[in-house]
Motif scaffolding. Structure first.
Motif, PDB file in Angstrom:
ATOM      1  N   THR A 228       0.811  -1.207   0.000  1.00  0.00           N
ATOM      2  CA  THR A 228       0.000   0.000   0.000  1.00  0.00           C
ATOM      3  C   THR A 228       0.848   1.261   0.000  1.00  0.00           C
ATOM      4  O   THR A 228       2.035   1.245   0.327  1.00  0.00           O
ATOM      5  CB  THR A 228      -0.906   0.027   1.238  1.00  0.00           C
ATOM      6  OG1 THR A 228      -0.149   0.435   2.378  1.00  0.00           O
ATOM      7  CG2 THR A 228      -1.504  -1.349   1.520  1.00  0.00           C
ATOM      8  N   ARG A 229       0.184   2.363  -0.351  1.00  0.00           N
ATOM      9  CA  ARG A 229       0.846   3.667  -0.289  1.00  0.00           C
ATOM     10  C   ARG A 229       0.716   4.300   1.090  1.00  0.00           C
ATOM     11  O   ARG A 229       1.578   5.055   1.512  1.00  0.00           O
ATOM     12  CB  ARG A 229       0.261   4.592  -1.355  1.00  0.00           C
ATOM     13  CG  ARG A 229       0.506   4.085  -2.773  1.00  0.00           C
ATOM     14  CD  ARG A 229       0.151   5.097  -3.834  1.00  0.00           C
ATOM     15  NE  ARG A 229       0.453   4.548  -5.146  1.00  0.00           N
ATOM     16  CZ  ARG A 229       1.664   4.547  -5.704  1.00  0.00           C
ATOM     17  NH1 ARG A 229       2.673   5.070  -5.049  1.00  0.00           N
ATOM     18  NH2 ARG A 229       1.852   4.029  -6.904  1.00  0.00           N
ATOM     19  N   GLY A 230      -0.370   3.971   1.797  1.00  0.00           N
ATOM     20  CA  GLY A 230      -0.610   4.613   3.081  1.00  0.00           C
ATOM     21  C   GLY A 230      -0.271   3.791   4.297  1.00  0.00           C
ATOM     22  O   GLY A 230      -0.207   4.315   5.405  1.00  0.00           O
ATOM     23  N   GLY A 231      -0.035   2.490   4.124  1.00  0.00           N
ATOM     24  CA  GLY A 231       0.173   1.635   5.288  1.00  0.00           C
ATOM     25  C   GLY A 231       1.271   0.617   5.154  1.00  0.00           C
ATOM     26  O   GLY A 231       1.299  -0.367   5.901  1.00  0.00           O
ATOM     27  N   GLY A 232       2.220   0.801   4.221  1.00  0.00           N
ATOM     28  CA  GLY A 232       3.286  -0.168   4.045  1.00  0.00           C
ATOM     29  C   GLY A 232       2.761  -1.492   3.552  1.00  0.00           C
ATOM     30  O   GLY A 232       1.831  -1.549   2.747  1.00  0.00           O
ATOM     31  N   VAL A 233       3.337  -2.585   4.038  1.00  0.00           N
ATOM     32  CA  VAL A 233       2.887  -3.927   3.699  1.00  0.00           C
ATOM     33  C   VAL A 233       2.109  -4.483   4.887  1.00  0.00           C
ATOM     34  O   VAL A 233       2.616  -4.536   6.002  1.00  0.00           O
ATOM     35  CB  VAL A 233       4.064  -4.856   3.361  1.00  0.00           C
ATOM     36  CG1 VAL A 233       3.554  -6.262   3.037  1.00  0.00           C
ATOM     37  CG2 VAL A 233       4.863  -4.305   2.186  1.00  0.00           C
ATOM     38  N   VAL A 234       0.873  -4.876   4.637  1.00  0.00           N
ATOM     39  CA  VAL A 234      -0.010  -5.388   5.678  1.00  0.00           C
ATOM     40  C   VAL A 234      -0.374  -6.822   5.309  1.00  0.00           C
ATOM     41  O   VAL A 234      -0.688  -7.105   4.151  1.00  0.00           O
ATOM     42  CB  VAL A 234      -1.294  -4.541   5.791  1.00  0.00           C
ATOM     43  CG1 VAL A 234      -2.189  -5.055   6.908  1.00  0.00           C
ATOM     44  CG2 VAL A 234      -0.942  -3.072   6.012  1.00  0.00           C
TER      45      VAL A 234
END
Length: 312
Positions: A228-234
């Protein structure tokens, strides 16, 4: 929940093994028809989750095509953009390994779904367009779906991409890769299996760097990961609601459930998807994992209904 999702792509018939093998050869099991196709399954999943959904495809006027229309309508999917023609329905012969994983052999020559025409203006309340799987490989329809996705992205609509590169179906790998790259650059969401990432030659980071708002990678029993752009890798683990029966339609259920979660949270927009944080993605992935768990717990592509997705 705001806006309609138009799902574009193939609808076909899976011929699925059922019962005992032939007495002369146990590998020759009877085959039963099941209605499917990646976009078709995604549309049915969205309809079952209560999301306003329209299917864009071309279906045969044969009995299989009639059955595909009836299934869409029975699952609250609008068929106003379904085109019809005399060409045959695409068939996929399914084999299951010992673990229930599905493999497919496709019969696509001259079939109806690959001859889809540009539908022109989409319904005015369309918020998102989802395209993918075989329909982005088989011409001439593949280029028409790609043109539609890019055009609608330019008009501000969220585009969701689900590549599916089946071995043996890709006659021109360079053209398919270029087509997928073109859509990925404008896509708000890309749902990608680990196998398809390898066949495409693109990592989730590559796709994100190219311009996608977010990439969700399905990893089978290892669960899901969102880049993601807003939360890194989830990441989120795979879920379970019962014994695994087969994996037919599992990835399609993930795609539909992700779009449904975005619709539920008024996030059917490229910029909104790009701004989702780690907590948002953890919730979205958990919802998608539960949807896939329901699907693999029963035979064929049978995604869950909204009532089944309620938290225990």
């Amino acid at each position: 929940m705001t806006g309609r999702i138009v799902v574009g792509g193939e609808a076909l018939v899976d011929l699925v093994p059922t019962g005992d093998g032939h007495p002369d050869d146990p590998a020759l099991t009877p085959l039963a028809p099941r209605l499917g196709g990646g976009p078709f399954n995604t549309a049915v999943g969205l309809g079952r989750l209560g999301v306003p959904t329209t299917m864009l495809t071309r279906l045969s006027t044969d009995p299989f095509g009639d059955a595909l229309v009836r299934r869409l309508e029975a699952n609250a999917v609008d068929t106003g953009l379904v085109q019809r023609g005399p060409e045959p329905t695409t068939l996929a012969v399914v084999t299951l390994d010992a673990a229930g994983a599905a493999r497919y052999a496709f019969h696509v020559a001259g079939s109806a779904d690959r001859l889809v025409a540009d539908p022109g203006e989409l319904p005015a309340d369309t918020a998102a367009v989802a395209v993918g799987t075989l329909s982005l490989v088989l011409e001439p329809g593949a280029s028409r779906y790609a043109d539609l996705a890019v055009r609608e992205a330019e008009r501000g609509r969220l585009v969701s991409l689900d590549p599916n590169l089946r071995p043996g179906l890709v006659d021109d790998p360079d053209a398919v890769v270029a087509r997928l790259d073109r859509i990925a650059r404008v896509a708000g969401l890309v749902k990608l299996s680990d196998e398809d990432a390898e066949r495409w030659g693109r990592t989730p980071e590559d796709v994100l760097d190219a311009g996608a708002g977010a990439v969700v990678l399905t990893r089978g029993s290892a669960g899901l990961a969102a880049y993601t752009r807003g939360g890194g890798v989830v990441t989120a683990p795979a879920a379970s609601v019962g014994p695994l029966v087969d994996t037919i339609g599992a990835g399609d259920s993930v795609h539909g459930a992700l779009l449904a979660w975005l619709a539920d949270h008024d996030a059917l927009h490229r910029d909104t998807v790009a701004r989702l944080d780690a907590d948002d993605w953890a919730a979205a992935l958990g919802f998608a994992a539960r949807a896939a768990a329901w699907t693999v717990s029963r035979a064929g592509a049978e995604p869950p209904w909204r009532r089944e997705m309620a938290d225990p």
